[in-house]
Design a protein around this motif. Structure first.
Motif, PDB file in Angstrom:
ATOM      1  N   ARG A   1       0.804  -1.227   0.000  1.00  0.00           N
ATOM      2  CA  ARG A   1       0.000   0.000   0.000  1.00  0.00           C
ATOM      3  C   ARG A   1       0.832   1.270   0.000  1.00  0.00           C
ATOM      4  O   ARG A   1       0.530   2.239   0.703  1.00  0.00           O
ATOM      5  N   ARG A   2       1.906   1.255  -0.777  1.00  0.00           N
ATOM      6  CA  ARG A   2       2.698   2.469  -0.992  1.00  0.00           C
ATOM      7  C   ARG A   2       2.891   2.630  -2.499  1.00  0.00           C
ATOM      8  O   ARG A   2       4.016   2.553  -3.002  1.00  0.00           O
ATOM      9  N   PRO A   3       1.822   2.855  -3.254  1.00  0.00           N
ATOM     10  CA  PRO A   3       1.953   2.903  -4.718  1.00  0.00           C
ATOM     11  C   PRO A   3       2.906   3.990  -5.208  1.00  0.00           C
ATOM     12  O   PRO A   3       3.700   3.752  -6.125  1.00  0.00           O
ATOM     13  N   GLU A   4       2.834   5.168  -4.595  1.00  0.00           N
ATOM     14  CA  GLU A   4       3.711   6.249  -5.053  1.00  0.00           C
ATOM     15  C   GLU A   4       5.157   5.962  -4.680  1.00  0.00           C
ATOM     16  O   GLU A   4       6.083   6.251  -5.455  1.00  0.00           O
ATOM     17  N   GLY A   5       5.375   5.384  -3.499  1.00  0.00           N
ATOM     18  CA  GLY A   5       6.731   5.005  -3.110  1.00  0.00           C
ATOM     19  C   GLY A   5       7.292   3.940  -4.030  1.00  0.00           C
ATOM     20  O   GLY A   5       8.464   4.009  -4.429  1.00  0.00           O
ATOM     21  N   LEU A   6       6.479   2.957  -4.382  1.00  0.00           N
ATOM     22  CA  LEU A   6       6.918   1.903  -5.289  1.00  0.00           C
ATOM     23  C   LEU A   6       7.249   2.480  -6.659  1.00  0.00           C
ATOM     24  O   LEU A   6       8.271   2.127  -7.265  1.00  0.00           O
TER      25      LEU A   6
ATOM     26  N   LEU B   1      10.562   4.305  -6.477  1.00  0.00           N
ATOM     27  CA  LEU B   1      11.673   3.355  -6.401  1.00  0.00           C
ATOM     28  C   LEU B   1      11.951   2.741  -7.772  1.00  0.00           C
ATOM     29  O   LEU B   1      13.115   2.652  -8.204  1.00  0.00           O
ATOM     30  N   LEU B   2      10.909   2.328  -8.477  1.00  0.00           N
ATOM     31  CA  LEU B   2      11.099   1.735  -9.804  1.00  0.00           C
ATOM     32  C   LEU B   2      11.719   2.735 -10.776  1.00  0.00           C
ATOM     33  O   LEU B   2      12.556   2.366 -11.607  1.00  0.00           O
TER      34      LEU B   2
ATOM     35  N   PHE C   1      18.179  -6.393  -1.740  1.00  0.00           N
ATOM     36  CA  PHE C   1      16.951  -5.998  -1.054  1.00  0.00           C
ATOM     37  C   PHE C   1      16.884  -4.484  -0.885  1.00  0.00           C
ATOM     38  O   PHE C   1      17.824  -3.866  -0.388  1.00  0.00           O
ATOM     39  N   VAL C   2      15.766  -3.910  -1.301  1.00  0.00           N
ATOM     40  CA  VAL C   2      15.440  -2.506  -1.025  1.00  0.00           C
ATOM     41  C   VAL C   2      13.944  -2.443  -0.728  1.00  0.00           C
ATOM     42  O   VAL C   2      13.198  -3.373  -1.046  1.00  0.00           O
ATOM     43  N   ASP C   3      13.509  -1.336  -0.113  1.00  0.00           N
ATOM     44  CA  ASP C   3      12.113  -1.204   0.294  1.00  0.00           C
ATOM     45  C   ASP C   3      11.391  -0.175  -0.553  1.00  0.00           C
ATOM     46  O   ASP C   3      12.009   0.668  -1.218  1.00  0.00           O
ATOM     47  N   ASP C   4      10.060  -0.221  -0.471  1.00  0.00           N
ATOM     48  CA  ASP C   4       9.256   0.668  -1.312  1.00  0.00           C
ATOM     49  C   ASP C   4       9.131   2.080  -0.757  1.00  0.00           C
ATOM     50  O   ASP C   4       8.352   2.882  -1.275  1.00  0.00           O
ATOM     51  N   ASP C   5       9.884   2.399   0.291  1.00  0.00           N
ATOM     52  CA  ASP C   5       9.965   3.782   0.764  1.00  0.00           C
ATOM     53  C   ASP C   5      11.377   4.326   0.531  1.00  0.00           C
ATOM     54  O   ASP C   5      11.824   5.233   1.227  1.00  0.00           O
TER      55      ASP C   5
ATOM     56  N   MET D   1      13.080   7.676   2.035  1.00  0.00           N
ATOM     57  CA  MET D   1      12.188   8.814   1.898  1.00  0.00           C
ATOM     58  C   MET D   1      11.305   8.872   3.153  1.00  0.00           C
ATOM     59  O   MET D   1      10.413   8.044   3.337  1.00  0.00           O
ATOM     60  N   VAL D   2      11.579   9.838   4.024  1.00  0.00           N
ATOM     61  CA  VAL D   2      10.940   9.881   5.342  1.00  0.00           C
ATOM     62  C   VAL D   2       9.682  10.745   5.289  1.00  0.00           C
ATOM     63  O   VAL D   2       9.768  11.960   5.123  1.00  0.00           O
TER      64      VAL D   2
END
Length: 297
Positions: free
Chosen positions: A11-16, A19-20, A91-95, A207-208
Motif C-alpha cells: 500500500r505504498r503505490p507512489e513510493g513503489l 523506487l522503480l 533488497f530494497v524497500d518501497d519507501d 524517503m521519510v
C-alpha cells in the motif's frame, strides 16, 4: 552474474513508483543481468496494474507476485523463492530510492572482496526541515568500506542466493510483525559462513514521510528497537538469559531519569535524551514480561 532486486511492498503505490523510476536510472556493470521482483504483501493485487504499466518503460525485466500471507518475513521469503537462478539478491524497500551508482557500488565491493554480501547505507531524505534530533535519529550507522559486519538490514543489502537457499525461510516468520527478521537472518547468514562487507558508497535513500518525524513515532520506534533486539538475542545466543538483562535495563532507566528530572525542574535541552533512555529500557522490560511488539501489524 545474475542479480534479482527484491522489493516487498504494501500500500505504498507512489513510493513503489518512485523506487522503480530510480532503478530504471541505475548504471549496470558489464556482464550483470538484472531483474526486479516485486512482492505485494496484501489480500488483493493493488499494485499489479502499476507494475504492468511500468513494464512498458522499464529497462529491466519486472516480475510481480502477490503474497497473501501477511507479514514481512512471508513477503521477503517469497521474493527469495521467486529469484530462482539468481546469483545474488538485492533488497530494497518501497519507501526508498537508489542512487544511480547503487548497483555498481554493490558489485564493485562484492568483486573486490569476493564477498557473500554487501551492506550499503540508507541516508534519510526529508520533505521539510526537521529538528536536529529527528535528523540524528534517522541517520544510518556509519560504515567503513570493506568492514566485515555480522548483522545487517534489508534497507540496502545484497546477499549470495546460494547461502540464502541453505537457510530455512530464510526469514523467520516468528518476526513477521515485530521486525528484526532481517537482522536475525543476517546473523544466521554470517554463522553459516557468509561474509558481509560494508560499503558506504552504495546508497539507497530513505524517503521519510512527515509521520515518521513526530516525537510519538520516534518513541514507538525506540521501544520497538529495544524490544526487538532482545527478541533476536534470545534466538541467537545460546547462553542468553532475560533475567541477566535486568541490571543493565535498570541502569538505563535510572540514567534516563537522572537526565530527565533536572531538565524538567530547571530546564535543559537533554529532556528527549532522558525520555529515549527510559523508553528503550521499557522496551526491554516488556520483553522480559513476555511482550513482543507488533510494530508492523
Amino acid at each position: 552474474m545474475k542479480i534479482a532486486v527484491c522489493i516487498s511492498s504494501r500500500r505504498r503505490p507512489e513510493g513503489l513508483r518512485t523506487l522503480l523510476e530510480s532503478l530504471n536510472r541505475i548504471s549496470v556493470p558489464e556482464g550483470i543481468d538484472v531483474r526486479i521482483i516485486i512482492v505485494e504483501n496484501d489480500d488483493q493485487n493493488y499494485s499489479e496494474q502499476l507494475v504492468n504499466e511500468f513494464k512498458g518503460k522499464s529497462v529491466h525485466n519486472l516480475y510481480y507476485f502477490l503474497e497473501t500471507k501477511q507479514g514481512l518475513a512471508f513477503a521477503r521469503n517469497r521474493s527469495v523463492r521467486e529469484a530462482d537462478g539468481a546469483d545474488f539478491c538485492c533488497f530494497v524497500d518501497d519507501d526508498q530510492t537508489v542512487a544511480n551508482d547503487w548497483l555498481s557500488e554493490m558489485v564493485r565491493c562484492q568483486k573486490e572482496f569476493d564477498a557473500d554480501g554487501v551492506w550499503g547505507t540508507n541516508p534519510p531524505v526529508f520533505k521539510n526541515k526537521v529538528p536536529d534530533y529527528v535528523q540524528e535519529f534517522h541517520n544510518p550507522e556509519s560504515l567503513k568500506y570493506g568492514t566485515i559486519v555480522d548483522k545487517a538490514f534489508t534497507n540496502c543489502l545484497m546477499l549470495r542466493k546460494k547461502i540464502l537457499d541453505q537457510m530455512e525461510g530464510p526469514f523467520d516468520t516468528r518476526l513477521n510483525f515485530s521486525g528484526g527478521e532481517d537482522s536475525y537472518m543476517t546473523l544466521l547468514f554470517s554463522k553459516n559462513g557468509g561474509i558481509i562487507r560494508g560499503n558506504p558508497y552504495a546508497v539507497a535513500y530513505e524517503m521519510v514521510p512527515e509521520v515518521r518525524t513526530t516525537l510519538k513515532y520516534i518513541l514507538r520506534r525506540t521501544y520497538r528497537i529495544s524490544n526487538t533486539e532482545l527478541i533476536v538475542r534470545s534466538l541467537t545466543e545460546e547462553s542468553f538469559s532475560a533475567l541477566k538483562t535486568i541490571p543493565g535495563l535498570t541502569l538505563r532507566f535510572c540514567y534516563g531519569l537522572l537526565i530527565l528530572i533536572p531538565c524538567l525542574i530547571i530546564g535543559g535541552e537533554d529532556k528527549l535524551k532522558g525520555v529515549l533512555k527510559i523508553t528503550n529500557a521499557v522496551g526491554g522490560f516488556l520483553f522480559i514480561a513476555g511482550r513482543q511488539n507488533q510494530f508492523y501489524k
